[in-house]
Motif scaffolding. Sequence first.
Motif, PDB file in Angstrom:
ATOM      1  N   MET A   1       0.480  -1.393   0.222  1.00  0.00           N
ATOM      2  CA  MET A   1      -0.167   0.256  -0.013  1.00  0.00           C
ATOM      3  C   MET A   1       0.316   1.340  -0.288  1.00  0.00           C
ATOM      4  O   MET A   1       1.848   1.485   0.850  1.00  0.00           O
ATOM      5  CB  MET A   1      -0.809  -0.637   1.228  1.00  0.00           C
ATOM      6  N   SER A   2       0.163   2.349  -0.686  1.00  0.00           N
ATOM      7  CA  SER A   2       1.597   3.115  -0.490  1.00  0.00           C
ATOM      8  C   SER A   2       1.374   4.414   0.113  1.00  0.00           C
ATOM      9  O   SER A   2       0.276   3.805   0.726  1.00  0.00           O
ATOM     10  CB  SER A   2       1.258   4.560  -2.297  1.00  0.00           C
ATOM     11  N   THR A   3       2.584   4.863   0.474  1.00  0.00           N
ATOM     12  CA  THR A   3       2.213   6.125   1.883  1.00  0.00           C
ATOM     13  C   THR A   3       0.684   6.794   1.964  1.00  0.00           C
ATOM     14  O   THR A   3       0.088   7.507   3.117  1.00  0.00           O
ATOM     15  CB  THR A   3       3.142   6.933   1.687  1.00  0.00           C
ATOM     16  N   ALA A  62      -3.516   6.959  17.973  1.00  0.00           N
ATOM     17  CA  ALA A  62      -1.901   7.325  17.506  1.00  0.00           C
ATOM     18  C   ALA A  62      -1.594   5.819  16.855  1.00  0.00           C
ATOM     19  O   ALA A  62      -0.194   5.588  16.403  1.00  0.00           O
ATOM     20  CB  ALA A  62      -1.513   7.014  18.949  1.00  0.00           C
ATOM     21  N   ALA A  63      -2.166   4.792  17.466  1.00  0.00           N
ATOM     22  CA  ALA A  63      -1.884   3.585  16.592  1.00  0.00           C
ATOM     23  C   ALA A  63      -2.432   3.773  15.074  1.00  0.00           C
ATOM     24  O   ALA A  63      -1.666   3.071  13.988  1.00  0.00           O
ATOM     25  CB  ALA A  63      -2.961   2.601  16.697  1.00  0.00           C
ATOM     26  N   SER A  64      -3.082   4.713  14.881  1.00  0.00           N
ATOM     27  CA  SER A  64      -3.391   4.526  12.971  1.00  0.00           C
ATOM     28  C   SER A  64      -2.168   5.495  12.433  1.00  0.00           C
ATOM     29  O   SER A  64      -1.989   5.449  11.217  1.00  0.00           O
ATOM     30  CB  SER A  64      -4.972   4.989  12.565  1.00  0.00           C
ATOM     31  N   TRP A  65      -2.008   6.384  12.760  1.00  0.00           N
ATOM     32  CA  TRP A  65      -1.016   7.524  12.865  1.00  0.00           C
ATOM     33  C   TRP A  65       0.664   6.691  12.677  1.00  0.00           C
ATOM     34  O   TRP A  65       1.401   6.974  11.510  1.00  0.00           O
ATOM     35  CB  TRP A  65      -0.444   8.708  13.260  1.00  0.00           C
ATOM     36  N   GLY A  71       4.902   1.854   7.938  1.00  0.00           N
ATOM     37  CA  GLY A  71       4.457   1.525   6.869  1.00  0.00           C
ATOM     38  C   GLY A  71       5.392   2.374   6.007  1.00  0.00           C
ATOM     39  O   GLY A  71       5.705   2.320   4.529  1.00  0.00           O
ATOM     40  N   ALA A  72       5.034   3.556   6.300  1.00  0.00           N
ATOM     41  CA  ALA A  72       6.482   4.183   4.946  1.00  0.00           C
ATOM     42  C   ALA A  72       7.832   4.012   5.714  1.00  0.00           C
ATOM     43  O   ALA A  72       8.647   4.007   4.620  1.00  0.00           O
ATOM     44  CB  ALA A  72       6.235   6.073   5.642  1.00  0.00           C
ATOM     45  N   GLN A  74       9.073   0.839   6.516  1.00  0.00           N
ATOM     46  CA  GLN A  74       9.510  -0.242   5.739  1.00  0.00           C
ATOM     47  C   GLN A  74       9.307  -0.056   4.085  1.00  0.00           C
ATOM     48  O   GLN A  74       9.656  -0.247   3.561  1.00  0.00           O
ATOM     49  CB  GLN A  74       7.569  -0.404   6.009  1.00  0.00           C
ATOM     50  N   ASP A  75       8.310   0.747   3.280  1.00  0.00           N
ATOM     51  CA  ASP A  75       8.284   0.699   2.052  1.00  0.00           C
ATOM     52  C   ASP A  75       9.329   2.020   1.780  1.00  0.00           C
ATOM     53  O   ASP A  75      10.241   1.102   1.034  1.00  0.00           O
ATOM     54  CB  ASP A  75       7.315   1.332   1.655  1.00  0.00           C
ATOM     55  N   GLU A  76      10.280   2.755   2.626  1.00  0.00           N
ATOM     56  CA  GLU A  76      12.051   3.400   2.501  1.00  0.00           C
ATOM     57  C   GLU A  76      12.589   2.225   2.217  1.00  0.00           C
ATOM     58  O   GLU A  76      13.776   1.885   1.741  1.00  0.00           O
ATOM     59  CB  GLU A  76      11.844   4.414   2.678  1.00  0.00           C
ATOM     60  N   THR A  77      12.232   0.886   3.271  1.00  0.00           N
ATOM     61  CA  THR A  77      13.211   0.019   3.754  1.00  0.00           C
ATOM     62  C   THR A  77      13.464  -1.085   2.483  1.00  0.00           C
ATOM     63  O   THR A  77      14.693  -1.040   2.133  1.00  0.00           O
ATOM     64  CB  THR A  77      13.228  -0.519   5.020  1.00  0.00           C
ATOM     65  N   THR A  78      12.914  -1.412   2.029  1.00  0.00           N
ATOM     66  CA  THR A  78      12.853  -2.622   1.237  1.00  0.00           C
ATOM     67  C   THR A  78      12.710  -1.686  -0.550  1.00  0.00           C
ATOM     68  O   THR A  78      13.516  -2.349  -0.718  1.00  0.00           O
ATOM     69  CB  THR A  78      10.872  -2.007   0.365  1.00  0.00           C
TER      70      THR A  78
END
Length: 86
Positions: A1-3, A62-65, A71-72, A74-78
């Motif tokens: 899922m994108s940022t 807070a959990a949603s943010w 996720g962002a 993790q995407d950058e790490t990938t």
Amino acid sequence: MSTFKRIGVAMFFTLALAIAAMIYNRVFVQQLLPLVEQGGTFSQPAFILESLVPILLAVLLAASWLWVIAGAVQDETTVDTRRVRR
């Protein structure tokens, strides 16, 4: 899922939680809580809910943010891992 999709989901959750907080305030705090007697049968659970519900709403927000941020990251790490492999 994108940022951007994650941010959209988090904005939706933010608006939904804001509406839930307004409903909680209008219905429970302003209308129902004054009806509870201090030494009555439901006084203890009602006063626990008075402090528990805002905490739960804040934790959900807070959990949603945090999910968006994690996720962002993790995407950058990938992406960085793919760049290193090539």
